[in-house]
Design a protein around this motif. Structure first.
Motif, PDB file in Angstrom:
ATOM      1  N   GLY A 119       0.771  -1.232   0.000  1.00 19.23           N
ATOM      2  CA  GLY A 119       0.000   0.000   0.000  1.00 19.23           C
ATOM      3  C   GLY A 119       0.803   1.284   0.000  1.00 19.23           C
ATOM      4  N   CYS A 120       2.133   1.210   0.160  1.00 26.53           N
ATOM      5  CA  CYS A 120       2.940   2.420   0.212  1.00 26.53           C
ATOM      6  C   CYS A 120       2.893   3.160  -1.119  1.00 26.53           C
ATOM      7  CB  CYS A 120       4.389   2.089   0.565  1.00 26.53           C
ATOM      8  SG  CYS A 120       5.452   3.542   0.675  1.00 26.53           S
ATOM      9  N   THR A 121       2.668   4.483  -1.063  1.00 27.47           N
ATOM     10  CA  THR A 121       2.541   5.285  -2.282  1.00 27.47           C
ATOM     11  C   THR A 121       3.763   6.162  -2.534  1.00 27.47           C
ATOM     12  OG1 THR A 121       1.404   7.042  -1.055  1.00 27.47           O
ATOM     13  CG2 THR A 121       0.033   5.355  -2.114  1.00 27.47           C
ATOM     14  N   SER A 122       4.819   5.986  -1.762  1.00 28.22           N
ATOM     15  CA  SER A 122       6.028   6.778  -1.950  1.00 28.22           C
ATOM     16  C   SER A 122       6.562   6.611  -3.377  1.00 28.22           C
ATOM     17  CB  SER A 122       7.105   6.331  -0.959  1.00 28.22           C
ATOM     18  OG  SER A 122       8.382   6.777  -1.353  1.00 28.22           O
ATOM     19  N   VAL A 125       9.347   4.117  -3.681  1.00 24.88           N
ATOM     20  CA  VAL A 125       8.912   2.721  -3.586  1.00 24.88           C
ATOM     21  C   VAL A 125       8.218   2.285  -4.872  1.00 24.88           C
ATOM     22  CG1 VAL A 125       7.260   1.192  -2.409  1.00 24.88           C
ATOM     23  CG2 VAL A 125       8.748   2.692  -1.072  1.00 24.88           C
ATOM     24  N   CYS A 126       7.371   3.138  -5.404  1.00 25.45           N
ATOM     25  CA  CYS A 126       6.625   2.799  -6.623  1.00 25.45           C
ATOM     26  C   CYS A 126       7.540   2.620  -7.825  1.00 25.45           C
ATOM     27  CB  CYS A 126       5.576   3.878  -6.914  1.00 25.45           C
ATOM     28  SG  CYS A 126       4.206   3.924  -5.721  1.00 25.45           S
ATOM     29  N   ARG A 127       8.664   3.348  -7.845  1.00 24.12           N
ATOM     30  CA  ARG A 127       9.570   3.264  -8.996  1.00 24.12           C
ATOM     31  C   ARG A 127      10.124   1.869  -9.203  1.00 24.12           C
ATOM     32  NH1 ARG A 127      11.057   8.681  -7.919  1.00 24.12           N
ATOM     33  NH2 ARG A 127      12.663   8.049  -6.429  1.00 24.12           N
ATOM     34  N   PHE A 128      10.305   1.111  -8.091  1.00 18.95           N
ATOM     35  CA  PHE A 128      10.825  -0.246  -8.319  1.00 18.95           C
ATOM     36  C   PHE A 128       9.728  -1.299  -8.161  1.00 18.95           C
ATOM     37  CE2 PHE A 128      11.661  -0.046  -3.727  1.00 18.95           C
ATOM     38  CZ  PHE A 128      11.503  -1.353  -3.300  1.00 18.95           C
TER      39      PHE A 128
END
Length: 357
Positions: A119-122, A125-128
């Motif tokens: 669930g993290c939207t950073s 984090v999303c880039r990988f």
């Protein structure tokens, strides 16, 4: 898959949830601490334990790839005292290839539960492809959960958001898949990917998810008071609650909510805000190397300062401090100048550490 229905749910009578028993772990009361970067570490966990009411503690988000090389005795992410139990460790990964060694490491650390971050939207984090991006890759998630389930007999949970858009069928299919692959408990942060914390949480969506799966569902997002907790439980019908920023601002919030949902006799107590701050500083000094102390104090102060009318002054003074001693001196000056606001009343049925209050 459960049939599609409207997401408009106004009430679901579940205001006094029961203790949750999963495998060998009892979560009582059903109130969980949220994983929060820079915040959900040993020092803050101990402050919350002192007030009581926490059914399951959590670590910060942990990189599954790096975890096996971390030293739990000195890592600021892994330091743990004997009082911090039960404790769930949250793993961040985008591949099933990293799960095995990470879970082996958690077994060595005597973890009580394992949580998978979905669930993290950073942006980082999303880039990988991790965090909430996993909700767009159900096949990869199947492999991750299957591998995790194969590796551990501990409680295995997942934490998600509502997804990237309002697609009821897609969301419920994802949750059903998690249950089918062996997830024991699901926490739902009731906001979409693009929605900031300032946006009111969509607790009614959780009721729809709960209607589709049999495992316990925990509601997360927007719980800052006893009233918020009661409303969330009534609307969502959740089996429990996960508290985040609200419990950082008011570390006694768990105790207050636990007292309310237990239905027991409420006792009003008073606590000293400077004493709580001092206890937090003491915990940092006792267990953390100097390099890790100031940053964690600044993170905590950003939220804790909101207990004061002019708390932004405390937060900014500590934020601009160049050393822990300077931050402490500035904080004590602020407390001395705002002594009338330094006592907080709490209403609870559970005990707490008198040395904090």
């Amino acid at each position: 898959m459960c049939p599609l229905r409207s997401m408009k749910v106004e009430t679901n009578v579940q205001t006094q949830p029961q203790a949750i028993q999963i495998r060998n772990l009892l979560i009582d009361p059903p109130l969980l601490l949220a994983p929060m970067v820079g915040l959900t570490h040993s020092a803050l966990r101990r402050i919350m334990i002192g007030f009581g009411g926490v059914g399951l503690l959590s670590t910060e988000m942990l990189s599954a790839k790096r975890l096996p090389t971390e030293n739990p005795r000195i890592s600021p992410y892994l330091i743990r005292t004997e009082t911090e139990s039960p404790l769930s460790y949250q793993l961040l990964t985008s591949s099933d290839k990293e799960i095995g060694r990470a879970i082996d490491a958690l077994h060595a650390m005597k973890a009580d539960a394992v949580d998978l971050n979905m669930g993290c939207t950073s942006p980082a984090v999303c880039r990988f492809g991790a965090g909430i991006m996993l909700m767009e890759k159900p096949d990869e998630v199947r492999r991750i959960v299957a591998e995790a389930r194969k590796r551990t007999a501990l409680l295995l949970s997942a934490k998600i958001r509502l997804g990237t858009d309002a697609d009821s069928g897609k969301l419920k299919a994802f949750c059903s898949m998690l249950e089918g692959e062996g997830i024991d408990m699901l926490t739902v942060h009731a906001r979409f990917k693009h929605e900031p914390f300032a946006r009111n949480p969509r607790w009614a969506y959780i009721a729809e998810i709960k209607g589709c799966i049999k495992i316990p569902v925990i509601a997360n997002g927007g719980i800052f008071s006893v009233e918020d907790a009661e409303t969330c439980l009534r609307v969502s019908g959740a089996d429990g609650l996960m508290l985040g920023r609200g419990a950082v601002i008011r570390p006694w919030l768990f105790a207050e909510i636990a007292g309310t949902i237990s239905g027991g006799d409420i006792t009003e107590r008073v606590v000293s805000l400077p004493d709580i701050y001092a206890a937090f500083l003491e915990a940092l000094n006792a267990n953390y190397r100097p390099i890790y102390r100031l940053g964690r104090l600044k993170e905590f102060t950003h939220y804790f300062a909101r207990n004061y009318k002019f708390g932004h002054s405390l937060a900014s003074r500590v934020q601009s401090s160049r050393s822990l001693d300077e931050a402490r001196e500035r904080a004590w000056t602020f407390f001395a100048n705002n002594s009338k606001e330094s006592i907080a009343a709490i209403a609870t049925t559970v005990g707490y550490n008198e040395s904090i209050g």
